[in-house]
Scaffold this active site. Structure first.
Site, PDB file in Angstrom:
ATOM      1  N   VAL A 183       0.874  -1.164   0.000  1.00  0.00           N
ATOM      2  CA  VAL A 183       0.000   0.000   0.000  1.00  0.00           C
ATOM      3  C   VAL A 183       0.914   1.217   0.000  1.00  0.00           C
ATOM      4  O   VAL A 183       1.721   1.394   0.917  1.00  0.00           O
ATOM      5  CB  VAL A 183      -0.930   0.005   1.226  1.00  0.00           C
ATOM      6  N   SER A 184       0.817   2.030  -1.038  1.00  0.00           N
ATOM      7  CA  SER A 184       1.754   3.131  -1.233  1.00  0.00           C
ATOM      8  C   SER A 184       1.676   4.151  -0.108  1.00  0.00           C
ATOM      9  O   SER A 184       0.654   4.275   0.584  1.00  0.00           O
ATOM     10  CB  SER A 184       1.469   3.825  -2.571  1.00  0.00           C
TER      11      SER A 184
END
Length: 420
Positions: free
Chosen positions: A87-88
Site C-alpha cells: 500500500v503506497s
C-alpha cells in the site's frame, strides 16, 4: 460532508475508531504540509477522500501507527524477499490522485489493486461513477474485495487478471491510473482511454521512475507533468525487471549495477576495477541541503550512453568500498570495463551547499569520471530549472516523426525524453 462509505453502509458499525480517525487527520495534515513545502497544493476532493477512507482497514497486520505513517506498508513478499504487493505511502497516493483529476461521474480503471486507492477513487467518482480495479495476484484481489466490502465500497469492481490487457468490457475510461511500476505502455491502456481522458502511471525509463501524466496529442501521448515516485514492478506480460550486475558479492556488503537495457557488461572486469585506484572529478555545480535536483538524473540518463544505477549495502558503505550519495539507486555510468557514480561533498565545513562530482574505478577511471561530471556541468549551465518532456509514440513510428532527444525503444512504444 457525507462520504460515499456513509451513504453505502452504516458508518456506526464500522471498526473505525476515534484513535484511527485522529491518526488519519494527522496523516492528511502531514501530506498537506509536505505539498505546501514543495509549493504545491492538493485538490479539495482528494483531501476529503483521504480524510474519509479508513486506511488501516486496508493494511491488515499493520499497527495503526504504521497504517497512518507516511510510508509504504508492505503486504506480500516473494520467496526471495522481493516486495510483491504494498500500500503506497499516503504522500504518493495523494500526488497521483491530484495528477489524475478525477471528477464525479467518471469511469476509472486502476491497474494494480489492494483496495485503499480504489476506495479513494470511489469517493472521488461518487455514486454516478464507476471504479474497476485489476490485479494479477489472486491473494491481492481477495484482500482488496474483503476490505472494500467491509468498509462499504463494494461497488468497486475488482478483477483478477493481467493489467496489461486493461478491462475492455468496462471501457472506455475517463481516467486510468497505474499503481505498479510500468516499463512500457501497452496498446490496451491507450485504446481503452476515452477521448479527453488522462493516464497517470509510474513510468520507468532507463531505470528512473516518475509518475507521469499523459494525454493524447495528435497521434501520440504527451506528458502534462511528472513527479518523482517509486512502486513495486508490474507482474505478468508487462513485467520487465532491471538486470542486476554484481560488482562486489560479499553478503551484507553487496554492490550491484542496475541496467535497464540489453547491453553486454563484463561483471568480472567491473569487480576488478573496484579493487583498483579510485579517480574523482568535481563539477563546480552545487545544490542546497533541501534543494531538489532529481531532474539531473533524467538529464544524465538522456545524455550518457552507458547510464545505469548503483546500489550498495550498508557493509560496503561502512568499509568505504563506494560512497554514493544515494545507495539505493545512485546514478552511474559503465564504460570500458569501469564505472563512475555520483557523489557530493560539502563546499565548506560551515556551508549548507554540496558540490556534485563523481568517483570512478577502472583502467580509464579519470576519463570516465570527467565524462560523467561534464554532463553535470551541461545540466547546470543549460537545463537547471527546466523539465524534461515525455512523448510516447507507437513502436512502428519512424525516427523522422519523433521529437529530438533520447529515444528509448520498448516493446509497444518509442518513448522520447527531450529538453528545452
Amino acid at each position: 460532508m457525507t462520504t460515499q462509505r456513509e451513504r453505502d453502509s452504516d458508518a456506526d458499525s464500522s471498526p473505525d475508531t476515534p484513535e484511527a480517525r485522529a491518526l488519519r487527520e494527522a496523516m492528511v495534515d502531514r501530506v498537506l504540509a509536505w505539498r505546501a513545502e514543495l509549493g504545491q497544493g492538493l485538490a479539495d476532493n482528494v483531501r476529503d477522500a483521504m480524510r474519509a477512507v479508513p486506511r488501516h482497514l486496508f493494511t491488515p497486520g499493520a499497527s495503526l501507527e504504521e497504517a497512518y505513517a507516511d510510508d509504504v506498508v508492505r503486504m506480500k513478499h516473494g520467496a526471495d524477499g522481493t516486495v510483491l504487493s504494498s500500500v503506497s505511502a499516503p504522500s504518493v497516493v495523494a500526488l497521483m490522485l491530484d495528477q489524475l483529476r478525477v471528477e464525479p461521474g467518471h469511469r476509472v480503471l486502476e491497474i494494480g489493486s489492494g483496495g485503499y486507492n480504489a476506495a479513494l477513487l470511489a469517493e472521488l467518482v461518487g455514486p454516478d461513477g464507476e471504479v474497476t480495479s485489476v490485479d494479477i495476484d489472486p491473494d491481492v484481489v481477495a484482500r482488496a474485495r474483503a476490505a472494500l466490502a467491509a468498509t462499504g465500497y463494494d461497488r468497486v469492481r475488482v478483477v483478477c487478471g493481467d493489467g496489461e490487457s486493461g478491462a475492455a468490457e468496462r471501457a472506455p475510461f475517463d481516467r486510468i491510473v497505474v499503481t505498479v511500476e510500468a516499463w512500457d505502455i501497452p496498446p490496451a491502456w491507450v485504446e481503452q482511454l476515452a477521448g479527453g481522458g488522462r493516464l497517470v502511471l509510474p513510468l520507468r525509463v532507463r531505470g528512473l521512475t516518475r509518475s507521469v501524466v499523459l494525454e493524447r496529442e495528435g497521434d501520440h501521448l504527451a506528458d502534462r507533468g511528472y513527479e518523482l515516485c517509486g512502486f513495486v514492478p508490474m507482474q505478468g506480460a508487462g513485467e520487465r525487471r532491471e538486470r542486476r550486475v554484481p560488482v562486489h558479492g560479499e553478503p551484507g556488503a553487496r554492490i550491484e549495477l542496475l541496467l535497464d537495457d540489453d547491453r553486454d557488461v563484463d561483471a568480472e572486469a567491473l569487480s576488478a576495477a573496484l579493487a583498483g585506484e579510485r579517480a574523482e572529478a568535481w563539477s563546480g555545480a552545487t545544490v542546497g541541503r533541501m534543494e531538489p535536483f532529481d531532474d539531473l538524473d533524467l538529464w544524465l540518463a538522456s545524455s550518457l550512453h552507458g547510464f545505469c544505477r548503483l546500489t550498495a549495502e550498508q557493509g560496503a558503505l561502512d568499509r568505504g568500498l563506494v560512497r554514493p550519495f544515494w545507495p539505493r539507486g545512485n546514478p552511474a555510468l559503465v564504460e570500458d570495463g569501469g564505472f563512475a557514480y555520483r557523489v557530493l561533498r560539502l563546499v565548506a565545513p560551515d556551508s549548507s551547499r554540496h558540490e556534485l562530482g563523481a568517483y570512478a574505478h577502472g583502467s580509464d577511471a579519470q576519463r570516465v569520471a570527467d565524462r560523467f561530471v561534464e554532463q553535470v556541468r551541461v545540466w547546470d549551465r543549460d537545463h537547471r530549472g527546466s523539465r524534461a518532456r515525455y512523448t510516447v509514440h507507437p513502436a512502428h513510428t519512424p525516427d523522422e516523426h519523433l521529437p529530438r532527444g533520447l529515444v528509448v525503444d520498448k516493446r509497444h512504444t518509442r518513448i522520447t525524453l527531450s529538453w528545452p
